[in-house]
Design an enzyme around this catalytic site. Structure first.
Site, PDB file in Angstrom:
ATOM      1  N   LEU A   1       0.818  -1.221   0.000  1.00 21.10           N
ATOM      2  CA  LEU A   1       0.000   0.000   0.000  1.00 21.10           C
ATOM      3  C   LEU A   1       0.846   1.264   0.000  1.00 21.10           C
ATOM      4  O   LEU A   1       0.466   2.271  -0.581  1.00 21.10           O
ATOM      5  CB  LEU A   1      -0.960  -0.005   1.198  1.00 21.10           C
ATOM      6  N   CYS A   2       2.029   1.201   0.673  1.00 21.64           N
ATOM      7  CA  CYS A   2       2.842   2.413   0.719  1.00 21.64           C
ATOM      8  C   CYS A   2       3.370   2.786  -0.668  1.00 21.64           C
ATOM      9  O   CYS A   2       3.529   3.952  -0.986  1.00 21.64           O
ATOM     10  CB  CYS A   2       3.968   2.285   1.736  1.00 21.64           C
ATOM     11  N   THR A   3       3.633   1.770  -1.499  1.00 22.70           N
ATOM     12  CA  THR A   3       4.043   2.059  -2.881  1.00 22.70           C
ATOM     13  C   THR A   3       2.921   2.790  -3.603  1.00 22.70           C
ATOM     14  O   THR A   3       3.140   3.800  -4.275  1.00 22.70           O
ATOM     15  CB  THR A   3       4.379   0.754  -3.627  1.00 22.70           C
TER      16      THR A   3
END
Lengths: 449, 523
Positions: A210-212
């Site tokens: 999700l951080c990507t």
């Protein structure tokens, strides 16, 4: 060269295999017209899935001496099916796949009876699946394969010495394709590895962190998944995303474009958006035809013994040249699904409620929210609410009584299990033995209780 | 999306618009529409092939109802070609469907020029003699040819084309073209702008592994007299060196760098396969050279000049942990180099065309671009004439296969599939075709196979009795499932030949339906 005086039969070609003795055949091969006629009369085959593989399977089975077929599929026909699901036409779009597929094959091949089931596989009684000699799987999801595999292996019974009983084996043939590649396999529960024994053959799907998506998108797929997984819920609150709703897809596409422009990322197209969001697996007619034919040939061999059986996994790769390979996988003797089952020793006084709680703590099961089934009888169901309420009174009764006061028997438990730190629905078989019931000595294999 | 585009969506994701256009341009001729031919054609009609013509002179018999989906009860007594044509047309109205009610063998013998109108001929269920004749006709006319035969639980598929060249071979696994051990100046100067010792931990864990590895390779080379790691020990040390630069255990970019370290050790320059293609005599172009070979000639010049031993850069990079900015910039550097290489290649192609007296613009920019992008993946497939294989197959290959447990069934079937045609030529029927006289047929087939083996130069080789018995038991039956399997393979090969994508099978594929130990034989 054709001899016109010889009376012709529809089974002209098949008869060569079914009526003539051979040397490279199965151990129980008993050639003759009786074999051919029995196959027509008594053998029932279930085809699971009426998609790319399912359409082919139905046609192949109908032309391989089988006359009693059932097909189950919950989907309706879409335009994108038409490049390979050859039983469907443009005017069929929107109709249930199972019904149209059954109708088309029956129109073409006289004497074949196909019963369609426009239904989810989970909505059928478990006993429904026991009526078939063989189950042929034409599925594109691992979850559905696991479910059917669990059901078919659930019929398997073991003797006291853990020897599988032949008459309880429910063979399956399973096919799968992706582009120019595919596999066909034979699963005879108790003899060859079941789907669960070799689950490692299917690597888990790679998901983007999700951080990507949120912070460092680098390619078009990241922008699409951002729009789909982060932006949609943010903007639409409780309204869930429906991949089959064109307006929803268009919204995700537009948002993905905006994000891609913001970061200077090329390559977002509508087609890619659909591919990423729906996890589309490319599929072509030829590969489906090849794999289904292999599955049907194995079905014919298992039923008739007219040749050796595939042992037990065929891979096909037609992308770079042509490679076919047979691999003989081995069973996992401790497989929760096709193995002898987890033996659980219980007091005759234990209530169903207590038993369900026990399943949650059992180290090999870790099964929460379990529904319990004994043969055809549901003892407890978590859902839907109507049925839950109906079965609720059972919770306070002793399991021994609910199971008809037999000393030992197999039950199925269905619930959510924690596997590899992920919650998955799981259907498992237990061999329950009651302590203190007639004729049972204390067993040192006891677990639980 | 328009309806045809939606209909073909799942295959457009495989062979793209170009592949689809090639398919829609193709005209296919099918010889014999028993189940093997019908099933092969079915898969192509669904995919949207341009047109097909079925050639079959037979009438539908009751027996056909049990193995062919393209006929039904109402077709009995009618032309099989007509019935199959009508049922196949139902599958896709965009396809132009035609049929000719004539025996293919008559056509091969009386009207060879008939075949030159097609892109490709699928010849099913022909006996050896007709195969040889048709092969000559199609070679002469430059028509692609695929032979298919189902016979009981056995069968074969054989592609026959003089030469098939592929730019877009779409290999499953291929090492990406990153040039980590051979960076060009722009990549090197970009790498130099980045400091691996940056103090901000967020920046540190967002340096793409390409940058890390180029720097590490440099650092290594400086302390190892300009050499890169080559021994196992050195490779391990190199990975340790990369690891030593990590400042925390959660740095995915460094983990990726360690996993990709092997790309630093990979050999520089073009592969032996590409080397072989550029050394091919066809790369010495003449006025009738194909576009492919003109571009290979340009490639050859590029490699020994501007390329400094390398092919044009592919220009794409895989996804990797990185900040967006660094990744996009890196991507641009690779793209710019690929574009520069392409321009050099284009100039060379145009110059070669001019020298040949051809229009310098006769090869399009997108074609040259695609050639550059795929320069490391080029493929050339050549097929022996069927006649040559039949009269002079590789004896060592046959004997090697017969001795190998995994291959013996398949090569045994190869011999027997040929032996049954000799049998039929002698006895006017196939072994076991009719009930009765089985023992005699078995012993005759055994003798026929033995004399075939002797003719091929495999003296003293014997086939297992079990296999010979099975072949007689099959009695020339055409089972639907075997037809669907083999026809399916044939249609897949047709798609590869027509789209010029992926790589068609090289050799003769023998289907072994007994235990599925089928094999591709190079004979």
């Amino acid at each position: 060269m054709a001899d016109l005086d010889v009376p012709q039969s529809k089974s002209r070609d098949l008869d060569k295999l079914l009526l003539r003795p051979g040397n490279l055949v199965g151990p129980d091969f008993d050639p003759g017209t009786e074999l051919r006629d029995d196959m027509r009369e008594y053998v029932r085959i279930l085809v699971v899935g009426a998609g790319g593989l399912g359409c082919e399977l139905l046609k192949d089975l109908a032309l391989s001496g089988f006359s009693n077929l059932d097909v189950i599929d919950m989907d309706r026909i879409e335009v994108t099916n038409l490049n390979r699901q050859f039983l469907f036409r443009l005017e069929d779009v929107g109709k249930p796949k199972a019904e149209v597929a059954a109708k088309r094959v029956m129109e073409r091949v006289s004497g074949v009876k196909i019963v369609p089931h426009f239904s989810r596989i989970e909505d059928k009684e478990i006993e429904f699946y026991n009526d078939f000699s063989i189950i042929a799987l034409g599925l594109d999801s691992i979850e559905a394969r696991r479910y059917i595999n669990g059901v078919a292996c659930g019929f398997l019974e073991y003797d006291e010495d853990d020897t599988p009983r032949r008459e309880t084996m429910k063979p399956m043939v399973d096919g799968g394709t992706e582009g120019f590649k595919g596999h066909a396999r034979v699963i005879v529960p108790g003899v060859t590895p079941c789907f669960e024994c070799t689950i490692w053959l299917f690597p888990p799907q790679v998901k983007f962190p999700l951080c990507t998506l949120a912070e460092t998108p680098r390619n078009a797929a990241h922008c699409i998944e951002y729009a789909h997984l982060i932006k949609w819920p943010e903007v639409h609150g409780g309204k869930s995303f429906d991949p089959d709703e064109p307006e929803h897809m268009k919204w995700v596409y537009d948002e993905a474009i905006k994000r891609a422009e913001l970061f200077g990322i090329p390559g977002v197209t509508y087609s890619l958006t659909q591919g990423v969001v729906k996890n589309i697996i490319p599929a072509i007619a030829s590969t489906n035809a090849i794999i289904s034919a292999a599955c049907t040939l194995e079905t014919l061999k298992i039923v008739s013994g007219c040749s050796k059986t595939l042992a037990n996994y065929l891979t096909y790769n037609g992308g770079e040249g042509l490679h076919t390979k047979v691999t003989e996988f081995v069973r996992d003797k401790e497989c929760l699904v096709c193995g002898p089952g987890i033996l659980i020793e219980l007091d005759t006084s234990i209530t169903l409620q207590k038993f369900i709680e026990m399943l949650e703590e059992h180290p090999k099961l870790l099964l929460s929210k379990a529904s319990v089934k004994h043969g055809k009888n549901s003892l407890y169901m978590q859902a839907p609410p109507v049925l839950e309420e109906m079965h609720r009174p059972n919770l306070s009764k002793p399991l021994y009584d609910l199971m008809g006061r037999v000393q030992k028997d197999t039950i199925h438990v269905f619930g959510t299990a924690l596997k590899n730190e992920e919650k998955q629905s799981s259907l498992t078989k237990l061999r329950v033995v009651f302590k203190g019931a007639d004729g049972v000595a204390d067993m040192d294999t006891a677990i639980g209780a | 999306m328009s309806e045809p585009k939606t209909k073909y969506d799942r295959q457009l994701r495989i062979w793209g618009e170009l592949g689809q256009a090639a398919l829609e341009d193709a005209s296919i001729c099918l010889l014999n529409c028993g189940p093997t031919g019908s099933e092969a054609l079915k898969n192509l009609v669904l995919g949207g092939v341009g047109s097909f013509t079925i050639v079959d002179g037979s009438k539908v018999e009751i027996g056909d109802l049990g193995n062919n989906f393209m006929v039904d009860d109402t077709s009995v007594g009618q032309s099989k070609a007509k019935s199959a044509c009508a049922f196949l047309q139902e599958l896709n109205d965009a396809v132009k469907a035609k049929f000719i009610e004539e025996n293919p063998v008559t056509l091969i013998n009386k009207n060879p020029s008939f075949f030159s109108q097609f892109t490709l001929v699928i010849a099913t269920q022909l006996v050896e003699d007709s195969m040889v004749k048709l092969d000559r006709i199609c070679r002469e006319a430059n028509v692609k040819l695929v032979f298919v035969r189902s016979y009981g639980l056995a069968g074969f598929v054989r592609v026959s084309v003089k030469e098939h060249t592929i730019i877009d071979s779409k290999p499953d696994h291929f090492l990406d073209d990153l040039r980590l051990n051979n960076p060009w100046p722009e990549l090197r100067s970009f790498v130099e702008t980045i400091d691996l010792n940056v103090s901000d931990p967020v920046a540190h864990k967002h340096i793409p592994y390409v940058v890390i590895l180029v720097k590490m390779a440099d650092e290594w080379a400086q302390s190892h007299s300009c050499n890169l790691p080559s021994t196992r020990e050195e490779k391990r040390e190199f990975k340790d060196l990369v690891k030593s630069k990590m400042i925390s255990m959660d740095e995915d970019n460094y983990k990726e760098a360690m996993e990709a370290a092997f790309k630093v050790f990979a050999p520089r320059g073009i592969s032996s396969e590409v080397q072989q293609i550029s050394n091919d005599s066809c790369a010495e172009v003449s006025s009738n050279s194909s576009d492919f070979w003109v571009m290979v000639a340009a490639l050859k010049e590029f490699v020994s000049n501007e390329g400094d031993g390398e092919a044009p850069l592919e220009g794409s990079i895989p996804d990797m942990t990185s900040s967006t900015e660094l990744y996009i910039n890196l991507q641009k550097i690779y793209q710019a180099k690929a574009e520069a290489d392409f321009l050099v290649m284009e100039e060379r192609v145009r110059y070669i065309l001019k020298k040949m007296g051809r229009d310098p613009s006769s090869i399009s920019k997108p074609t040259i671009k695609s050639f550059c992008k795929n320069a490391r993946k080029l493929k050339v497939c050549r097929y022996r004439m069927v006649e040559d294989e039949f009269s002079n197959p590789s004896v060592t290959e046959i004997q090697k296969c017969l001795a190998d447990e995994d291959y013996s069934g398949a090569v045994g079937f190869y011999i027997l599939l040929r032996a049954v045609d000799r049998f039929a030529a002698n006895y006017n029927k196939f072994p076991g075709q009719f009930d009765g006289g089985m023992d005699e047929d078995i012993s005759r087939l055994k003798t026929t196979a033995l004399s075939l083996l002797t003719d091929l130069g495999c003296n003293g080789t014997v086939l297992p009795d079990d296999l010979i018995n099975e072949m007689c038991r099959f009695g020339a039956s055409e089972l639907h499932v075997v037809a669907a399997f083999i026809g399916g393979i044939a249609s897949q090969e047709v798609i590869k030949l027509v789209t010029k994508q992926f790589v068609p099978m090289l050799g003769t594929y023998i289907f072994n339906g007994i235990d599925h130990k089928s094999q591709l034989l190079t004979l």
